[in-house]
Design a protein around this motif. Structure first.
Motif, mmCIF file in Angstrom:
data_model
loop_
_atom_site.group_PDB
_atom_site.id
_atom_site.type_symbol
_atom_site.label_atom_id
_atom_site.label_comp_id
_atom_site.label_asym_id
_atom_site.label_seq_id
_atom_site.Cartn_x
_atom_site.Cartn_y
_atom_site.Cartn_z
ATOM 1 N N PRO A 38 0.827 -1.210 0.000
ATOM 2 C CA PRO A 38 0.000 0.000 0.000
ATOM 3 C C PRO A 38 0.862 1.261 0.000
ATOM 4 C CG PRO A 38 0.037 -0.982 2.176
ATOM 5 C CD PRO A 38 0.757 -1.939 1.266
ATOM 6 N N GLY A 39 0.211 2.386 -0.222
ATOM 7 C CA GLY A 39 0.934 3.646 -0.303
ATOM 8 C C GLY A 39 1.460 4.160 1.020
ATOM 9 N N MET A 40 0.994 3.604 2.124
ATOM 10 C CA MET A 40 1.446 4.035 3.451
ATOM 11 C C MET A 40 1.860 2.811 4.257
ATOM 12 S SD MET A 40 -0.549 6.453 6.174
ATOM 13 C CE MET A 40 0.251 7.033 7.663
ATOM 14 N N PRO A 41 2.975 2.871 4.991
ATOM 15 C CA PRO A 41 3.388 1.707 5.775
ATOM 16 C C PRO A 41 2.292 1.263 6.744
ATOM 17 C CG PRO A 41 5.142 3.333 5.713
ATOM 18 C CD PRO A 41 3.929 3.986 5.114
ATOM 19 N N MET A 42 2.021 0.004 6.763
ATOM 20 C CA MET A 42 1.040 -0.555 7.700
ATOM 21 C C MET A 42 1.383 -2.014 7.958
ATOM 22 S SD MET A 42 -2.376 -1.026 5.302
ATOM 23 C CE MET A 42 -2.491 0.729 5.002
ATOM 24 N N TRP A 43 0.917 -2.515 9.095
ATOM 25 C CA TRP A 43 1.175 -3.915 9.423
ATOM 26 C C TRP A 43 0.245 -4.792 8.601
ATOM 27 C CZ3 TRP A 43 -1.408 -8.202 11.318
ATOM 28 C CH2 TRP A 43 -0.579 -9.284 11.703
ATOM 29 N N MET A 44 0.822 -5.801 7.949
ATOM 30 C CA MET A 44 0.054 -6.767 7.185
ATOM 31 C C MET A 44 0.443 -8.158 7.649
ATOM 32 S SD MET A 44 0.416 -5.004 3.393
ATOM 33 C CE MET A 44 -0.936 -5.930 2.673
ATOM 34 N N PRO A 45 -0.499 -9.054 7.877
ATOM 35 C CA PRO A 45 -0.160 -10.400 8.365
ATOM 36 C C PRO A 45 0.790 -11.102 7.403
ATOM 37 C CG PRO A 45 -2.526 -10.022 8.475
ATOM 38 C CD PRO A 45 -1.950 -8.888 7.692
ATOM 39 N N PRO A 46 1.903 -11.649 7.907
ATOM 40 C CA PRO A 46 2.806 -12.407 7.024
ATOM 41 C C PRO A 46 2.105 -13.655 6.500
ATOM 42 C CG PRO A 46 3.854 -11.868 9.131
ATOM 43 C CD PRO A 46 2.400 -11.562 9.280
ATOM 44 N N ILE A 47 2.638 -14.192 5.402
ATOM 45 C CA ILE A 47 2.069 -15.406 4.828
ATOM 46 C C ILE A 47 2.270 -16.581 5.779
ATOM 47 C CG2 ILE A 47 2.237 -17.036 2.900
ATOM 48 C CD1 ILE A 47 3.014 -14.669 1.134
ATOM 49 N N GLU A 48 3.436 -16.623 6.436
ATOM 50 C CA GLU A 48 3.716 -17.668 7.425
ATOM 51 C C GLU A 48 4.184 -16.999 8.712
ATOM 52 O OE1 GLU A 48 6.395 -20.766 6.173
ATOM 53 O OE2 GLU A 48 5.623 -20.756 4.121
ATOM 54 N N TRP A 49 3.485 -17.279 9.802
ATOM 55 C CA TRP A 49 3.898 -16.771 11.112
ATOM 56 C C TRP A 49 3.149 -17.566 12.175
ATOM 57 C CZ3 TRP A 49 0.911 -12.780 14.101
ATOM 58 C CH2 TRP A 49 -0.392 -12.644 13.640
#
Length: 284
Positions: A38-49
């Protein structure tokens, strides 16, 4: 101070961004409409965690080694701190080890759907439960079961990029299982020198099917370079090894060159030539 001139006079010393300022939101990136960038940094769930792990899985972290530079000098680490019985060590929380019957110095098999490896167990209290550490850089040696007998964490990590724009590594987004290993094939042979064989008869390059290709290269043959290609490889690859234009789409190159061109000091006309070269050879 980084960007000290900018802080002193943000008009005279504008940054290489569309606004000339520090941008928390990038309209350029937002307009690319990439679902994972996205255009602004944000937390996104990793594919594996650990948030989507199976009950017996652990999160694998693969930090830089303490005693070498990546894989350089790994052969000198065989009997050093990095090694347990000649293999790369895996650092495990004591509780996780106890659940699986693993003790200090045991041989451990770490595995997931991508691959598997053998490593020597080191136990610790200061490792988060559910997480194991395997330093990157161990040399590869496969056993008859397809496991890396040396402990190369590349057997486990994913080649998925961190985003569609950056294409950066996502090696620390990795889940795996581990268990005590009771069927090693042999000691680690990754650092043993190869056997050198001498040819018993002259080598015939035609056996490789390359004769026709080599014959097609006439004496005095010279590859034709466009002006944009010349500028790209002479001015835009000074900080890192030259990437292949086909490694990225043209849209990605447009983002990459936002910082590349100012650092290379290219004029507007040179930038245009380079972009034409990249567009013609970018990944489709």
């Amino acid at each position: 101070m980084r960007h000290g001139d900018f802080y002193q006079d943000p008009i005279k010393h504008a940054l290489h961004t569309p606004s000339g300022k520090i941008e928390l939101y990038s309209e350029t990136i937002a307009n690319m409409q990439l679902p994972d960038c996205p255009g602004m940094p944000m937390w996104m769930p990793p594919i594996e965690w650990l948030g989507n792990a199976d009950p017996d899985q652990v999160h694998v972290l693969s930090p830089h080694p303490w005693m070498r530079l990546h894989s350089q000098m790994a052969n000198a680490d065989v009997n050093s701190y990095e090694s347990v019985d000649g293999r790369q060590f895996v650092l495990i929380n004591k509780q996780d080890a106890a659940k699986r019957g693993v003790k200090e110095g045991d041989l451990v098999e770490v595995f997931n759907e991508r691959g598997k490896l053998l490593a020597g167990a080191k136990l610790a209290d200061n490792v988060m439960p559910g997480v194991i550490y395997i330093h990157e850089g161990a040399w590869l040696q496969l056993d008859v079961y397809g496991r890396c007998n040396s402990g190369s964490v590349n057997m486990l990590t994913s080649s998925r990029p961190s985003s569609g724009l950056s294409q950066g590594t996502s090696a620390n987004t990795c889940l795996a299982y581990f268990k005590k290993c009771d069927n090693p094939q042999s000691p680690n042979k990754a650092y043993q020198p190869p056997v050198i064989e001498t040819l018993k008869k002259p080598f015939n390059i035609e056996q490789l099917g390359m004769g026709a290709a080599l014959n097609a290269i006439k004496p005095g043959h010279k590859a034709v370079e466009s002006q944009g290609e010349k500028i790209f490889y002479s001015a835009c690859t000074m900080c890192h090894a030259a990437p292949n234009p086909s490694d990225y789409t043209y849209m990605q190159w447009q983002g990459i060159t936002k910082s590349m061109f100012p650092r290379a000091g290219l004029s507007a006309s040179d930038q245009k030539l380079v972009l034409e070269y990249l567009q013609a050879n970018a990944k489709k």
